[in-house]
Each structure stands twice: as C-alpha cells, then as structure tokens.
Design a protein around this motif. Structure first.
Motif, PDB file in Angstrom:
ATOM      1  N   LYS A 184       3.783  -0.175   6.320  1.00 38.09           N
ATOM      2  CA  LYS A 184       4.552   0.271   7.481  1.00 38.09           C
ATOM      3  C   LYS A 184       6.007   0.519   7.097  1.00 38.09           C
ATOM      4  N   LYS A 185       6.553  -0.385   6.294  1.00 43.30           N
ATOM      5  CA  LYS A 185       7.938  -0.262   5.831  1.00 43.30           C
ATOM      6  C   LYS A 185       7.911   0.278   4.409  1.00 43.30           C
ATOM      7  N   ALA A 186       7.800   1.575   4.307  1.00 41.09           N
ATOM      8  CA  ALA A 186       7.721   2.212   2.991  1.00 41.09           C
ATOM      9  C   ALA A 186       8.873   1.723   2.108  1.00 41.09           C
ATOM     10  N   ALA A 187       8.552   1.468   0.840  1.00 44.17           N
ATOM     11  CA  ALA A 187       9.536   0.903  -0.086  1.00 44.17           C
ATOM     12  C   ALA A 187      10.758   1.807  -0.223  1.00 44.17           C
ATOM     13  N   THR A 188      11.911   1.273   0.130  1.00 44.49           N
ATOM     14  CA  THR A 188      13.166   2.015  -0.022  1.00 44.49           C
ATOM     15  C   THR A 188      14.071   1.295  -1.010  1.00 44.49           C
ATOM     16  N   PHE A 189      13.500   0.293  -1.686  1.00 43.33           N
ATOM     17  CA  PHE A 189      14.285  -0.516  -2.611  1.00 43.33           C
ATOM     18  C   PHE A 189      13.452  -0.777  -3.857  1.00 43.33           C
ATOM     19  N   ASN A 190      14.126  -0.973  -4.991  1.00 41.64           N
ATOM     20  CA  ASN A 190      13.454  -1.237  -6.273  1.00 41.64           C
ATOM     21  C   ASN A 190      12.373  -2.309  -6.100  1.00 41.64           C
ATOM     22  N   PRO A 191      11.074  -1.964  -6.282  1.00 42.99           N
ATOM     23  CA  PRO A 191      10.001  -2.924  -6.013  1.00 42.99           C
ATOM     24  C   PRO A 191      10.023  -4.146  -6.928  1.00 42.99           C
ATOM     25  N   TYR A 192      10.509  -3.970  -8.176  1.00 39.84           N
ATOM     26  CA  TYR A 192      10.572  -5.097  -9.110  1.00 39.84           C
ATOM     27  C   TYR A 192      11.677  -6.075  -8.716  1.00 39.84           C
ATOM     28  N   PHE A 193      12.843  -5.550  -8.370  1.00 35.16           N
ATOM     29  CA  PHE A 193      13.949  -6.390  -7.920  1.00 35.16           C
ATOM     30  C   PHE A 193      13.564  -7.093  -6.617  1.00 35.16           C
ATOM     31  N   SER A 194      12.917  -6.343  -5.714  1.00 38.56           N
ATOM     32  CA  SER A 194      12.467  -6.909  -4.440  1.00 38.56           C
ATOM     33  C   SER A 194      11.510  -8.074  -4.680  1.00 38.56           C
ATOM     34  N   LEU A 195      10.613  -7.905  -5.648  1.00 40.21           N
ATOM     35  CA  LEU A 195       9.642  -8.942  -5.985  1.00 40.21           C
ATOM     36  C   LEU A 195      10.344 -10.222  -6.421  1.00 40.21           C
ATOM     37  N   GLY A 196      11.356 -10.076  -7.277  1.00 39.48           N
ATOM     38  CA  GLY A 196      12.103 -11.245  -7.744  1.00 39.48           C
ATOM     39  C   GLY A 196      12.820 -11.952  -6.614  1.00 39.48           C
ATOM     40  N   LEU A 197      13.412 -11.165  -5.716  1.00 36.25           N
ATOM     41  CA  LEU A 197      14.102 -11.757  -4.568  1.00 36.25           C
ATOM     42  C   LEU A 197      13.131 -12.474  -3.641  1.00 36.25           C
ATOM     43  N   GLN A 198      11.946 -11.877  -3.445  1.00 38.78           N
ATOM     44  CA  GLN A 198      10.919 -12.519  -2.606  1.00 38.78           C
ATOM     45  C   GLN A 198      10.501 -13.861  -3.198  1.00 38.78           C
ATOM     46  N   MET A 199      10.281 -13.884  -4.514  1.00 41.03           N
ATOM     47  CA  MET A 199       9.896 -15.136  -5.181  1.00 41.03           C
ATOM     48  C   MET A 199      10.984 -16.182  -5.026  1.00 41.03           C
ATOM     49  N   PHE A 200      12.229 -15.781  -5.290  1.00 44.40           N
ATOM     50  CA  PHE A 200      13.344 -16.736  -5.263  1.00 44.40           C
ATOM     51  C   PHE A 200      13.548 -17.297  -3.863  1.00 44.40           C
TER      52      PHE A 200
END
Length: 313
Positions: A184-200
C-alpha cells in the motif's frame, strides 16, 4: 592461477545469473535460521535473543549508511518504518522465534509459510473477490495442515505446545499485514537502510519489554552456544540473506522470486530432523507437501490477479 579461478567463477555467475544465485542463497539460509533460532532459545529467553539479534543487525546496517552519508528518511517515511518495525520485527520475528522454544523448528517453518493464506483471507474481508484457484489453494493448504497436526493432537494437551503454535500463527498474521502495508505504501526510501532502521527500532522496543518484565538474563550468563546462534542469525539471517532477498525481488519476476517460501520449510524440516532429531514421519512429509502445493496455488492466483489488474489500468 588466481586470475583463472576468478574468470571461471565470473563465467559461472554470468551463466547462472546473480539474481538466481541470490534466490538460492535465500532459499537455503533462511531455512537454516529456524535451526539457529531453535538452538539459541534453548539456553536464553527468546525475546532477549530477538532484541540482541536485531540490535546488532540494525546497528551494522545504520553504520554502513552513515559511512555512505545516505539521506535519512523524512516525514511520513518514518511512520511507515515504525509501523513495519512493529509488524515485521517486534511481532512477526519476535513471536516466531519465541514459538520455536516450544515447538520444533520444522513445524515453526511450515507455519511460517502460510502467510499467503492470511493475505488472501484479509483481502477477502476487505471486499475483494476470491478466485476459484485461491479457494482451491486454501482448501488444499488447510487439508495439509490438518494432516501435519493429526500426528500432534495429543501434544495440544501440553500448554507450552499450544502456546508455541498460537504465537507462531499470530506471527504469520502480522507479517501478512506488514506485507500488505508495504504494498500500500510503495517504497519511497532506500529499502536496505529502511530495513536496518526497522531492526534497530524494533530492538529498542523488545529490550524495553524484556527489561520491564524482568525476563532478561545478564549478558554474562548467556552461554557461548547462544552467542554463536545470535552471530549466525545476525550475519546470515539479518544481513546477507536480507540483502540477497531484496536483490532477488528487484531483479526477478514475482513467479520466481517467491520460490524461496517453498524451500525454506523443507530445509528447516530436514535439518531439524538431522541436527535435533525432530520428528520426520509420513504425516509431516505428506502434510507439508500438500500444504506447500496449496500455497503455490494461492501465490499463483495472487500473481495472476495482480497481473490482470495491472493490464486493465
């Protein structure tokens, strides 16, 4: 000699295709993470393992992008990252890891594969019509699950087993919601960086929970085997395999890139039987195969529906 070996490896990669190699990596190593989780939670609180794993994985991702001076998310991008960190990492990854403390790693992996069923059910309750193939796939998958659990009927009398099954199923439901939210919220941000932020971010929330409830143990009391499990989960589960997964998704057709979801449970069941002596009988073999076939039909119907809707736009 070194140049010759490099040329041979390069030619092999070119022949097979790097995206396919990435998919093979994901298919195998995400299957092994169930085994590493099972070994780790034998000797420490499951949620503490999750918190440490995601803190280290997230920290390494963020450190890399800080060195690269990558732009940070802005405005509403943070909202998406926070929601996904809760759905995918606090709840889905946290509960599935907690679940294998009470059930076999193979059973946990098979339950983890039923995410497409939840996606179909959720979209149905949102008012979308189900195709015949989706209905057939749902029925076949449910039949397979019944066959698997037929051999575990007596285990449901054990409270810890019931708890493990319940939280494992909930983890698949939250991942399904996370998947639908991502679409629904198409990726508008670096998916790898987003992944790291989600984990942290998820690690901070899980650390807060384990600290507030008093279930965490001092780091010095965590045995070496659990630290090795965490190291494996960070390197292979949280970093290398997620990178390979996103790369495969970006470079392969959807029909091929979802193959990993059928192979992971097979790897987990076989390694669980080999390493931990977990049950591998006809009920699990037949039921697992039937369930995965039903999931394939469901996935196929979802891809077909998406393709049809795209063509009509």
């Amino acid at each position: 000699m070194r140049t010759k070996i490099k040329n041979v490896v390069s030619s092999k990669v070119s022949a097979i295709g790097l995206p396919i190699l990435a998919l093979c990596w994901v298919s195998f190593f995400w299957g092994t993470t169930w085994i590493a989780s099972k070994e780790g939670v034998k000797h420490m609180p499951a949620l503490q393992l999750v918190a440490i794993r995601q803190f280290l994985g997230g920290f390494l991702y963020i450190a890399y992008f800080l060195l690269k001076k990558a732009p940070w998310p802005k405005g509403k991008q943070w909202k998406t990252i926070i929601i996904l960190s809760i759905l995918n990492f606090v709840l889905s990854n946290g509960l599935s890891t907690w679940g294998v403390k009470y059930i076999s790693s193979g059973l946990g992996a098979i339950i983890g594969a039923i995410v497409p069923l939840w996606i179909v059910i959720i979209t149905f309750f949102r008012g979308e019509r189900l195709s015949r193939l989706s209905v057939v796939g749902l029925i076949i998958s449910f039949s397979g699950v019944c066959v698997i659990f037929y051999d575990h009927l007596s285990d449901f009398l054990i409270p810890s087993f019931r708890f493990g099954i319940i939280i494992s199923i909930i983890s698949t439901l939250t991942w399904a919601f996370g998947t639908l939210y991502t679409k629904k919220k198409a990726a508008t941000f670096n998916p790898y960086f987003s992944l790291g932020l989600q984990m942290f971010l998820s690690s901070i929330l899980v650390f807060a929970y384990t600290g507030a409830t008093g279930i965490a143990v001092p780091l010095g009391e965590i045995p070496a085997i659990s630290w090795w499990s965490i190291a494996y989960l960070v390197v292979f589960g949280s970093i290398l395999t997620f990178i390979a997964f996103i790369y495969a998704l970006q470079n392969l057709p959807a029909a091929i890139s979802t193959v990993y979801s059928y192979i992971n449970p097979i790897i987990a069941v076989l390694l669980g039987a080999l390493i931990f002596g977990e049950t591998l009988n006809a009920a699990i073999a037949i039921g697992g195969s039937v369930t995965l076939f039903g999931l394939y039909l469901v996935n196929y119907s979802l891809r077909k529906a998406r393709k049809t809707s795209t063509e009509t736009l």
